[in-house]
Design a protein around this motif. Structure first.
Motif, PDB file in Angstrom:
ATOM      1  N   SER A 126     -13.520  32.165  73.755  1.00  0.00           N
ATOM      2  CA  SER A 126     -14.958  33.161  72.239  1.00  0.00           C
ATOM      3  C   SER A 126     -15.426  31.977  71.508  1.00  0.00           C
ATOM      4  CB  SER A 126     -13.718  33.798  71.904  1.00  0.00           C
ATOM      5  OG  SER A 126     -12.564  33.263  71.326  1.00  0.00           O
ATOM      6  N   ALA A 127     -15.126  30.752  71.843  1.00  0.00           N
ATOM      7  CA  ALA A 127     -16.001  29.492  71.143  1.00  0.00           C
ATOM      8  C   ALA A 127     -17.082  29.061  70.990  1.00  0.00           C
ATOM      9  CB  ALA A 127     -15.302  27.836  71.338  1.00  0.00           C
ATOM     10  N   PRO A 128     -17.651  29.490  69.895  1.00  0.00           N
ATOM     11  CA  PRO A 128     -19.198  29.764  70.336  1.00  0.00           C
ATOM     12  C   PRO A 128     -19.495  28.497  70.896  1.00  0.00           C
ATOM     13  CG  PRO A 128     -18.851  28.796  68.148  1.00  0.00           C
ATOM     14  CD  PRO A 128     -18.080  29.601  68.472  1.00  0.00           C
ATOM     15  N   ILE A 129     -19.411  27.503  71.246  1.00  0.00           N
ATOM     16  CA  ILE A 129     -20.048  26.366  72.115  1.00  0.00           C
ATOM     17  C   ILE A 129     -18.860  26.153  73.139  1.00  0.00           C
ATOM     18  CG2 ILE A 129     -20.212  23.996  72.141  1.00  0.00           C
ATOM     19  CD1 ILE A 129     -21.077  24.005  68.965  1.00  0.00           C
ATOM     20  N   VAL A 141     -11.185  21.843  68.979  1.00  0.00           N
ATOM     21  CA  VAL A 141     -11.269  23.058  69.882  1.00  0.00           C
ATOM     22  C   VAL A 141     -10.122  23.703  69.049  1.00  0.00           C
ATOM     23  CG1 VAL A 141      -9.460  22.948  71.866  1.00  0.00           C
ATOM     24  CG2 VAL A 141     -11.576  21.554  71.757  1.00  0.00           C
ATOM     25  N   ALA A 142      -9.457  23.029  68.558  1.00  0.00           N
ATOM     26  CA  ALA A 142      -8.254  23.173  67.718  1.00  0.00           C
ATOM     27  C   ALA A 142      -8.680  24.330  66.506  1.00  0.00           C
ATOM     28  CB  ALA A 142      -7.478  22.385  66.237  1.00  0.00           C
ATOM     29  N   SER A 143      -9.970  24.262  66.137  1.00  0.00           N
ATOM     30  CA  SER A 143     -10.244  25.458  64.552  1.00  0.00           C
ATOM     31  C   SER A 143     -11.247  26.481  65.356  1.00  0.00           C
ATOM     32  CB  SER A 143     -11.376  24.339  63.352  1.00  0.00           C
ATOM     33  OG  SER A 143     -13.142  23.588  64.430  1.00  0.00           O
ATOM     34  N   GLY A 144     -11.453  26.045  67.448  1.00  0.00           N
ATOM     35  CA  GLY A 144     -12.331  27.412  67.592  1.00  0.00           C
ATOM     36  C   GLY A 144     -13.462  27.237  67.062  1.00  0.00           C
ATOM     37  N   LYS A 145     -13.896  26.167  67.625  1.00  0.00           N
ATOM     38  CA  LYS A 145     -15.416  25.984  67.480  1.00  0.00           C
ATOM     39  C   LYS A 145     -16.547  25.678  68.852  1.00  0.00           C
ATOM     40  CE  LYS A 145     -16.070  24.443  62.712  1.00  0.00           C
ATOM     41  NZ  LYS A 145     -16.334  23.092  61.516  1.00  0.00           N
ATOM     42  N   VAL A 146     -15.288  24.720  69.729  1.00  0.00           N
ATOM     43  CA  VAL A 146     -15.524  24.573  70.908  1.00  0.00           C
ATOM     44  C   VAL A 146     -14.612  24.488  71.858  1.00  0.00           C
ATOM     45  CG1 VAL A 146     -15.868  22.498  72.256  1.00  0.00           C
ATOM     46  CG2 VAL A 146     -16.815  21.915  69.753  1.00  0.00           C
ATOM     47  N   TYR A 147     -14.677  25.182  73.294  1.00  0.00           N
ATOM     48  CA  TYR A 147     -14.770  25.565  74.304  1.00  0.00           C
ATOM     49  C   TYR A 147     -14.348  24.372  74.505  1.00  0.00           C
ATOM     50  CZ  TYR A 147     -12.881  28.190  78.642  1.00  0.00           C
ATOM     51  OH  TYR A 147     -11.613  28.584  79.235  1.00  0.00           O
ATOM     52  N   LEU A 148     -13.516  23.385  75.645  1.00  0.00           N
ATOM     53  CA  LEU A 148     -13.992  22.260  76.541  1.00  0.00           C
ATOM     54  C   LEU A 148     -13.283  22.459  78.315  1.00  0.00           C
ATOM     55  CD1 LEU A 148     -14.300  20.282  77.199  1.00  0.00           C
ATOM     56  CD2 LEU A 148     -12.577  19.066  75.730  1.00  0.00           C
ATOM     57  N   ASP A 198     -22.726  20.711  65.236  1.00  0.00           N
ATOM     58  CA  ASP A 198     -22.611  21.270  63.912  1.00  0.00           C
ATOM     59  C   ASP A 198     -24.496  21.461  63.284  1.00  0.00           C
ATOM     60  OD1 ASP A 198     -20.239  20.091  62.336  1.00  0.00           O
ATOM     61  OD2 ASP A 198     -20.801  18.455  61.910  1.00  0.00           O
ATOM     62  N   SER A 199     -25.247  20.569  64.149  1.00  0.00           N
ATOM     63  CA  SER A 199     -26.319  21.337  64.412  1.00  0.00           C
ATOM     64  C   SER A 199     -26.635  22.929  64.692  1.00  0.00           C
ATOM     65  CB  SER A 199     -27.596  20.335  64.676  1.00  0.00           C
ATOM     66  OG  SER A 199     -27.420  20.119  65.585  1.00  0.00           O
ATOM     67  N   LEU A 200     -25.647  22.857  65.570  1.00  0.00           N
ATOM     68  CA  LEU A 200     -26.048  23.642  66.833  1.00  0.00           C
ATOM     69  C   LEU A 200     -25.914  25.282  66.060  1.00  0.00           C
ATOM     70  CD1 LEU A 200     -24.983  23.127  70.920  1.00  0.00           C
ATOM     71  CD2 LEU A 200     -27.518  24.350  69.736  1.00  0.00           C
ATOM     72  N   LEU A 201     -24.685  24.884  65.240  1.00  0.00           N
ATOM     73  CA  LEU A 201     -23.983  25.838  64.899  1.00  0.00           C
ATOM     74  C   LEU A 201     -24.502  26.263  63.715  1.00  0.00           C
ATOM     75  CD1 LEU A 201     -20.123  24.567  64.897  1.00  0.00           C
ATOM     76  CD2 LEU A 201     -20.832  26.359  65.900  1.00  0.00           C
ATOM     77  N   SER A 202     -25.345  25.287  63.335  1.00  0.00           N
ATOM     78  CA  SER A 202     -26.238  25.989  62.203  1.00  0.00           C
ATOM     79  C   SER A 202     -27.167  26.898  61.928  1.00  0.00           C
ATOM     80  CB  SER A 202     -26.461  24.165  61.287  1.00  0.00           C
ATOM     81  OG  SER A 202     -27.551  24.338  61.774  1.00  0.00           O
ATOM     82  N   GLN A 203     -27.419  26.785  63.333  1.00  0.00           N
ATOM     83  CA  GLN A 203     -28.327  27.476  64.325  1.00  0.00           C
ATOM     84  C   GLN A 203     -28.800  29.325  63.824  1.00  0.00           C
ATOM     85  OE1 GLN A 203     -31.635  26.125  65.655  1.00  0.00           O
ATOM     86  NE2 GLN A 203     -30.959  24.417  66.121  1.00  0.00           N
ATOM     87  N   SER A 234     -33.710  24.056  64.578  1.00  0.00           N
ATOM     88  CA  SER A 234     -33.828  23.251  65.659  1.00  0.00           C
ATOM     89  C   SER A 234     -34.353  21.788  65.936  1.00  0.00           C
ATOM     90  CB  SER A 234     -34.934  24.788  66.834  1.00  0.00           C
ATOM     91  OG  SER A 234     -35.976  24.011  66.291  1.00  0.00           O
ATOM     92  N   LEU A 235     -35.188  21.239  64.888  1.00  0.00           N
ATOM     93  CA  LEU A 235     -35.800  20.469  64.315  1.00  0.00           C
ATOM     94  C   LEU A 235     -34.392  19.002  64.489  1.00  0.00           C
ATOM     95  CD1 LEU A 235     -38.740  18.561  64.828  1.00  0.00           C
ATOM     96  CD2 LEU A 235     -38.207  18.672  62.124  1.00  0.00           C
ATOM     97  N   LYS A 236     -33.352  19.404  63.555  1.00  0.00           N
ATOM     98  CA  LYS A 236     -32.219  18.468  63.413  1.00  0.00           C
ATOM     99  C   LYS A 236     -31.934  18.651  64.877  1.00  0.00           C
ATOM    100  CE  LYS A 236     -30.002  18.721  59.566  1.00  0.00           C
ATOM    101  NZ  LYS A 236     -29.541  20.036  58.170  1.00  0.00           N
ATOM    102  N   THR A 237     -31.676  19.959  65.481  1.00  0.00           N
ATOM    103  CA  THR A 237     -30.577  20.113  66.857  1.00  0.00           C
ATOM    104  C   THR A 237     -31.126  19.397  67.840  1.00  0.00           C
ATOM    105  OG1 THR A 237     -29.972  22.566  66.100  1.00  0.00           O
ATOM    106  CG2 THR A 237     -29.707  21.350  68.950  1.00  0.00           C
ATOM    107  N   SER A 238     -32.748  18.944  67.825  1.00  0.00           N
ATOM    108  CA  SER A 238     -32.828  18.038  69.075  1.00  0.00           C
ATOM    109  C   SER A 238     -33.566  16.743  68.087  1.00  0.00           C
ATOM    110  CB  SER A 238     -35.290  18.456  68.709  1.00  0.00           C
ATOM    111  OG  SER A 238     -35.062  19.888  69.232  1.00  0.00           O
TER     112      SER A 238
END
Lengths: 247, 209
Positions: free
Chosen positions: A72-75, A104-111, A242-247, B74-78
């Motif tokens: 269920s991790a976002p990434i 992975v331990a904090s639930g942000k990433v599923y590997l 981090d940039s993905l999670l901030s979207q 999205s700019l930062k992600t790219s």
């Protein structure tokens, strides 16, 4: 007066001093105006698009074995590796291991791990069998760490069992050995019951396509991003996450 | 925005044909005045083509990932994704790769606009040649070391760093840049030798140069 001035400087062309700056200035302004209009219009109209690629085949359903973390991790990071490949070891040691301990331990990433043993590696396929058999008894993480930590040794000797046995309790290793019946290097091809899983992983990798190992695909909230291969350090990958999670 | 990206990509991928054809025509035409006129047109077209290459490359690196709208995030992600591509070349440390990834797309944007405006065209085309040469050296180095990575060029479809990417960069990008650079310096030299030739000077070069 004007006539006399112009006759004194016949070699000085007028267009070098007049009408020159306005020309480039106008062109620059036109370019900036067009670009600004397009960017502004596109920003106002921008709508989230549906993901072009489906990800269901990348992420195992049911009871996944060779995975770390929560589905269920976002990434989700899907990695195709060969246990005998030095770049895969570098990715594991320098990037995946800190990632497993942190995101992975904090639930942000599923590997998710997929096997992609390369034909030029003598023991790569057998190592994939040992790790999959270990995963069947719940010792995937230990077996994978042991094989990457001792890659040079077993790649030279072919004695994979030695390092797998050292990575888990004896009763678990006996179960792994049971699963590995018909799967050792000397056994005839096609006799190992674990091969269907490894071959399915490789077929999936060829669809991506995987051109080299390691190759990884990142999936964020159901959107599959372009596959990438080669080395990536944990700080750079973490910045991307981090940039993905901030979207 | 995707229309702009497609247009830039088309011009970046196929514009070299116009530049090469113009250069051949300039070689074949008789009479220095006519040749100068032709070269001046070639310089304008060539600058737009090379500028489009850099704008397309910057757009390819800065555009949002599939499914994401244009936004600051999205700019930062790219840029973060581009940092991964830069690092995969194994030429720079993590921090240096990150710095390059943050600077390069905006440098390409600036260079693209500089080329299209035509200001100091000799120098902008020279910088373009050096940039393309640098990219090609990086791709060749990755290929020599056996790395099978995405070239991260940002122009056209994703391409593996190897002979294909080198051929594309050399033929479509470096060649027109060299033609424009040579033409811009040639026009300048002609103007210096024959003041009459400056009747229709290189459009953006200030008179004080």
């Amino acid at each position: 007066m004007q006539r006399r001035d112009s006759s004194q400087r016949p070699e000085r062309p007028q267009r070098n001093t007049r009408g020159h700056w306005p020309l480039w200035l106008w062109r620059s302004a036109a370019v900036v105006a067009v670009l600004s209009t397009v960017v502004l219009g596109a920003t106002l109209r921008a709508q989230p698009r549906a993901a072009a690629d489906r990800v269901s085949s990348l992420i195992p359903s049911g009871q996944p074995l060779e995975t770390y973390g929560s589905s269920s991790a976002p990434i989700t990071m899907v990695v195709f590796t060969d246990y005998e490949c030095p770049s895969c070891r570098a990715l594991y040691e320098n990037t995946l291991r800190p990632m497993i301990n942190d995101y992975v331990a904090s639930g942000k990433v599923y590997l998710v791990h997929h096997n992609f043993p390369l034909p030029q590696h003598k023991y790569g396929y057998e190592a994939a069998r040992w790790v999959y058999a270990s995963a069947r008894v719940g010792e995937f993480a230990n077996a994978e760490a042991a094989l990457y930590d001792n890659q040079d040794a077993w790649a030279a000797s072919g004695d994979i069992a030695k390092y797998v046995s050292a990575a888990m309790p004896a009763p678990e290793f006996r179960k792994v050995e049971q699963l590995m019946k018909g799967c050792s290097f000397s056994d005839a091809p096609g006799t190992c019951p674990l091969d269907s899983v490894i071959n399915a992983d490789r077929a999936l990798g060829e669809e991506i396509p995987v051109r080299a190992t390691p190759t990884y695909v990142i999936v964020y909230k159901g959107r599959r991003l372009p596959a990438a291969s080669g080395a990536v350090s944990w700080p750079i990958l973490k910045q991307f996450f981090d940039s993905l999670l901030s979207q | 925005m995707s229309v702009l990206g497609a247009a830039l990509n088309w011009l970046a991928e196929w514009g070299f044909i116009f530049v090469v054809a113009g250069a051949i025509a300039a070689f074949c035409v008789r009479g220095s005045a006519r040749r100068r006129s032709l070269v001046r047109v070639l310089l304008v077209v060539g600058s737009i083509v090379i500028g489009s290459i850099f704008l397309a490359a910057a757009y390819g690196k800065l555009k949002p990932l599939p499914g994401f709208p244009w936004s600051w995030a999205s700019l930062k992600t790219s840029i973060a994704l581009f940092a991964i591509q830069v690092e995969s070349y194994n030429l720079l440390s993590s921090s240096a790769a990150n710095t390059v990834a943050h600077i390069l797309p905006f440098a390409e944007l600036f260079l693209g606009l500089w080329l299209i405006t035509g200001i100091w065209r000799r120098y902008s085309s020279l910088v373009a040649c050096l940039a393309f040469a640098g990219f090609m050296i990086a791709i060749f180095s990755a290929y020599r070391r056996g790395l099978k990575i995405d070239c991260g060029c940002g122009v056209g479809p994703a391409e593996q760093a190897g002979p294909g990417a080198l051929l594309r960069d050399g033929l479509r990008f470096l060649l027109p840049s060299l033609i424009v650079c040579t033409g811009a310096f040639w026009i300048r030299k002609q103007s210096a030798l024959s003041p009459a030739a400056t009747e229709a000077p290189e459009s953006a070069a200030p008179a004080s140069q």
